[in-house]
Design a protein around this motif. Structure first.
Motif, PDB file in Angstrom:
ATOM      1  N   ALA A 188       0.713  -1.098  -0.289  1.00 39.03           N
ATOM      2  CA  ALA A 188       0.052  -0.037   0.025  1.00 39.03           C
ATOM      3  C   ALA A 188       0.779   1.304   0.109  1.00 39.03           C
ATOM      4  O   ALA A 188       0.545   2.252  -0.737  1.00 39.03           O
ATOM      5  N   THR A 189       1.947   1.554   0.861  1.00 40.25           N
ATOM      6  CA  THR A 189       2.580   2.575   0.762  1.00 40.25           C
ATOM      7  C   THR A 189       3.485   2.693  -0.066  1.00 40.25           C
ATOM      8  O   THR A 189       3.920   3.684  -0.617  1.00 40.25           O
ATOM      9  N   SER A 190       3.794   1.525  -0.834  1.00 39.46           N
ATOM     10  CA  SER A 190       4.755   1.736  -2.033  1.00 39.46           C
ATOM     11  C   SER A 190       3.920   1.758  -3.400  1.00 39.46           C
ATOM     12  O   SER A 190       4.565   2.271  -4.232  1.00 39.46           O
ATOM     13  N   PHE A 191       2.872   1.502  -3.408  1.00 39.85           N
ATOM     14  CA  PHE A 191       2.136   1.509  -4.763  1.00 39.85           C
ATOM     15  C   PHE A 191       0.874   2.154  -4.578  1.00 39.85           C
ATOM     16  O   PHE A 191       0.698   3.310  -5.108  1.00 39.85           O
ATOM     17  N   THR A 192      -0.253   1.465  -4.005  1.00 39.99           N
ATOM     18  CA  THR A 192      -1.758   2.030  -4.147  1.00 39.99           C
ATOM     19  C   THR A 192      -1.715   3.064  -3.408  1.00 39.99           C
ATOM     20  O   THR A 192      -2.728   3.990  -3.844  1.00 39.99           O
ATOM     21  N   ASP A 193      -1.343   3.299  -2.247  1.00 38.72           N
ATOM     22  CA  ASP A 193      -1.388   4.817  -1.578  1.00 38.72           C
ATOM     23  C   ASP A 193      -0.928   5.924  -2.608  1.00 38.72           C
ATOM     24  O   ASP A 193      -1.505   7.117  -2.357  1.00 38.72           O
ATOM     25  N   LYS A 194      -0.153   5.755  -3.393  1.00 41.28           N
ATOM     26  CA  LYS A 194       0.345   6.922  -4.291  1.00 41.28           C
ATOM     27  C   LYS A 194      -0.593   7.186  -5.364  1.00 41.28           C
ATOM     28  O   LYS A 194      -0.486   7.916  -6.231  1.00 41.28           O
TER      29      LYS A 194
END
Length: 129
Positions: free
Chosen positions: A98-104
């Motif tokens: 999530a912090t590396s991909f989807t939250d962005k």
């Protein structure tokens, strides 16, 4: 991917490939697959998957046994220790993804990605085509 692999190894002592095997096994009824099926799902060579599964069996995460219907085949079963290792690793893995991909991604980005993935996987109904 390197960051995901490093984090999995550091936090859970699991190579990312092992985590992948555990997910595949946990995702099927009876928590087991034939070695060939597992190899095909992971797109690895026969010798590569065989060596990896031998190491995982030594670690107690999977059990290798002859297939019931064909003694030449090998069944790979998720052990209780494997299920516990997977359960402890899943949440931190989700957080890192999530912090590396989807939250962005914005909501619009996620919708566009969903539509693109539906087209690539052939799910025309979901993609609106």
């Amino acid at each position: 991917m390197d960051r995901l692999a490093d984090q999995m190894l550091k936090d859970h002592k699991l190579p990312l490939e092992w985590f992948d095997v555990l997910i595949h096994l946990a995702d099927v009824p009876d928590r087991g697959l034939r070695q060939r099926e597992l190899r095909d799902r992971m797109l690895l060579s026969e010798s590569g998957v065989s060596r990896m599964l031998a190491r995982m069996a030594t670690a107690g995460l999977v059990e290798r046994r002859p297939a019931d219907d064909d003694r030449r085949g090998v069944e790979i079963m998720l052990t209780e220790a494997g299920a516990e290792a997977l359960a402890s690793a899943v949440e931190s893995h989700r957080e890192l993804v999530a912090t590396s991909f989807t939250d962005k991604l914005t909501a619009t980005d996620r919708l566009a990605l969903e539509l693109i993935l539906a087209k690539l996987t052939g799910d025309a109904e979901a993609s609106g085509s």
